[in-house]
Design an enzyme around this catalytic site. Structure first.
Site, mmCIF file in Angstrom:
data_model
loop_
_atom_site.group_PDB
_atom_site.id
_atom_site.type_symbol
_atom_site.label_atom_id
_atom_site.label_comp_id
_atom_site.label_asym_id
_atom_site.label_seq_id
_atom_site.Cartn_x
_atom_site.Cartn_y
_atom_site.Cartn_z
ATOM 1 N N ASP A 136 0.850 -1.250 0.023
ATOM 2 C CA ASP A 136 0.038 0.042 -0.063
ATOM 3 C C ASP A 136 0.818 1.234 -0.138
ATOM 4 O OD1 ASP A 136 -2.389 -1.398 -0.177
ATOM 5 O OD2 ASP A 136 -3.077 -0.737 2.267
ATOM 6 N N ASP A 289 -6.946 -7.220 13.887
ATOM 7 C CA ASP A 289 -6.383 -8.646 14.401
ATOM 8 C C ASP A 289 -7.429 -9.108 15.788
ATOM 9 O OD1 ASP A 289 -5.394 -6.317 15.950
ATOM 10 O OD2 ASP A 289 -3.298 -6.993 15.617
#
Length: 534
Positions: A136, A289
């Protein structure tokens, strides 16, 4: 007349006005102190003592469990079915499952080669391994460097794919989610995630994948982080002490008792079917996460932590990078708690005691109370009681409980026991930012979803992969680019309280207050992370 020197004489009315104003302030203080200040401060003391007892009970509980685990619990390969995967000349690599390795990146100029090289060096059949670099980056030079590195390994026969997106929607969660949509990963059964600075050993997959193969109820196998630059400076040593306790105690206790813990976002292997069943990656918080781990656990999946399976990684070595990281790590869990607490309560698939563990122990005490009590009690309430001597703090609350908690926290890093005093002062400073971040997360304030990628410097990467002998020395006369006004403000507050206690107090709190003042002042000037006391 010549021998008379001129004198500047203040008008008599000036002293009178000054005394009158001082007297009025003193009278107002006395009027509000007894009916307002004292009861409020006493109530704050009781609340802080309650939070201290809650944190103490949590630490003692985990201490008892970890001792029992080390002495009597079976090793993971004895608790769960584990059979090594052997190479079969007759059937080739067909007995190896197809594994996807995802490496999310964002302008990782200093470390991109480390993770890519380590992933390409994994001991696994090349036709059963797909490596996916999710870049990214916004720096075109870095993007070109990462793509060329991928092409270099692809020319050696490694199945490595370089993927980019048009935007950074969802940040890391968005990149991981997009990566799983690719057609060439549809046949993969498991996915392992490594951040850009993580370097797994070649046998990483062979030591972890068998647990997933032979135990269909396990969704996640988490490895421990090992820090290559922990000796770089005092800042990294302090971080090592905190994170070692997290891995040595918190993750081990969660894995052994409830088969649940928070996924650390990297150095873990997921069963892709479990990710899909849990609803996939979501970007509603900055702890995607932990979000996935909680949702998967609520659907009955189990997690396994392997403390002896370690992956090399890098700690933030600048105070600015560490502050941004801690904001994300503190704000995200609080925000997730706000969004998921009722979902956990209403869940029908998990046991009642597991719900209690997740809500009370995992979220409330560790992610919220631990930060609040450290800051509110030791940096605000306790100093204020010096200015209001009518409010008493029992010695068991101000000395004994924090001492026991500190000793229990130190078990994770015995080699740094001599730095325990520095660690206490440092944690008190960081509790300011963690408390602020948890409040932002709980109330979803402006910075609740702020994501600043932790800068990696590639520090500590020597030929042997360690940092022995690599120490910084302070540049005392170098002014920082940006003063940290919050820390400097609390340094001034604690200094005033310390001076008052030195003159009027009876408990000798001024010793602690002056030391804590220095810690806030040093942090305010950005001088943390300069050297390691030997």
């Amino acid at each position: 007349m010549d021998g008379v020197s001129p004198k500047f004489v203040l008008p008599e009315t000036f002293d009178g006005v000054r005394m009158e104003i001082t007297g009025q302030f003193g009278m107002i203080w006395e009027l509000v102190k007894a009916p307002v200040i004292v009861p409020l401060l006493q109530a704050a003391v009781y609340i802080c003592l309650l939070m201290s007892v809650m944190l103490l009970c949590e630490r003692v509980y985990m201490g008892i469990v970890i001792v029992l685990v080390k002495l009597f619990w079976k090793k993971p390969d004895k608790r769960y079915k584990f059979e090594p995967i052997h190479d079969d000349e007759e059937h080739g690599s067909s007995n190896f499952p197809v594994v996807l390795v995802q490496i999310p990146m964002f302008n990782e100029r200093e470390v991109y080669k480390l993770s890519i090289g380590a992933a390409c060096g994994l001991s696994w059949p090349s036709d059963r391994l797909v490596i996916q670099v999710l870049d990214d980056s916004t720096d075109p030079t870095v993007k070109q460097m990462v793509e060329m590195e991928c092409q270099r390994w692809a020319s050696k026969g490694i199945n490595i794919r370089y993927q980019i997106r048009e935007n950074r929607v969802g940040y890391k969660a968005g990149a991981l989610k997009e990566g799983l949509k690719r057609n060439y990963v549809k046949h993969c059964e498991y996915v392992v995630i490594f951040d850009a600075d993580f370097q797994p050993e070649p046998d990483f997959l062979r030591r972890s994948i068998p647990f997933l193969i032979h135990n269909p109820n396990i969704a996640l196998v988490q490895a421990r982080w090992r820090f290559v630059n922990s000796d770089e400076c005092l800042l990294t040593r302090m971080q090592e002490m905190s994170l070692d306790y997290h891995f040595t105690v918190e993750q081990e206790v969660g894995s052994s008792t409830h088969a649940f813990f928070g996924f650390n976002g990297t150095a873990g292997i997921w069963r892709i079917a479990a990710i899909n069943e849990a609803g996939g990656w979501k970007d509603r918080t900055t702890v995607e996460d932990m979000d996935l781990a909680v949702r998967a656990s609520l659907r009955g999946w189990k997690f396994l932590y392997l403390g002896d399976l370690q992956v090399k990684s890098e700690l933030p070595s600048t105070f600015r990078a560490f502050r941004f990281q801690q904001h994300r790590w503190s704000c995200g869990p609080a925000n997730l708690f706000r969004k998921m607490v009722m979902e956990i309560v209403r869940n029908k698939k998990v046991r009642f005691w597991k719900k209690v563990y997740v809500i009370y122990s995992f979220f409330f005490v560790r992610k919220i109370i631990a930060h609040w009590v450290t800051f509110c009690f030791y940096c605000v309430v306790l100093p204020l009681t010096i200015l209001v001597p009518e409010v008493k703090v029992p010695i068991w609350g101000s000395v004994y409980i924090p001492s026991i908690i500190t000793i229990l926290n130190s078990v994770g890093t015995p080699r740094s026991i001599h730095l325990l005093f520095y660690w206490i002062l440092f944690e008190n400073v960081m509790s300011l930012h963690r408390t602020k971040a948890t409040l932002i997360g709980l109330f979803e304030a402006g910075r609740a979803n702020e994501w600043v990628v932790t800068a990696k410097l590639g520090s500590g990467q020597s030929a042997k992969g360690n940092t022995k002998g690599l120490k910084r020395f302070p540049r005392i006369f170098k002014l920082p680019d940006r003063l940290n006004t919050l820390e400097l403000g609390f340094a001034a507050f604690l200094f005033v309280c310390g001076c008052y206690d030195f003159v009027h107090g009876k408990n000798n709190y001024f010793i602690y207050l002056f030391l804590q003042t220095m810690s806030f002042f040093i942090s305010g000037l950005g001088w943390i992370g300069t050297y390691v006391p030997s």
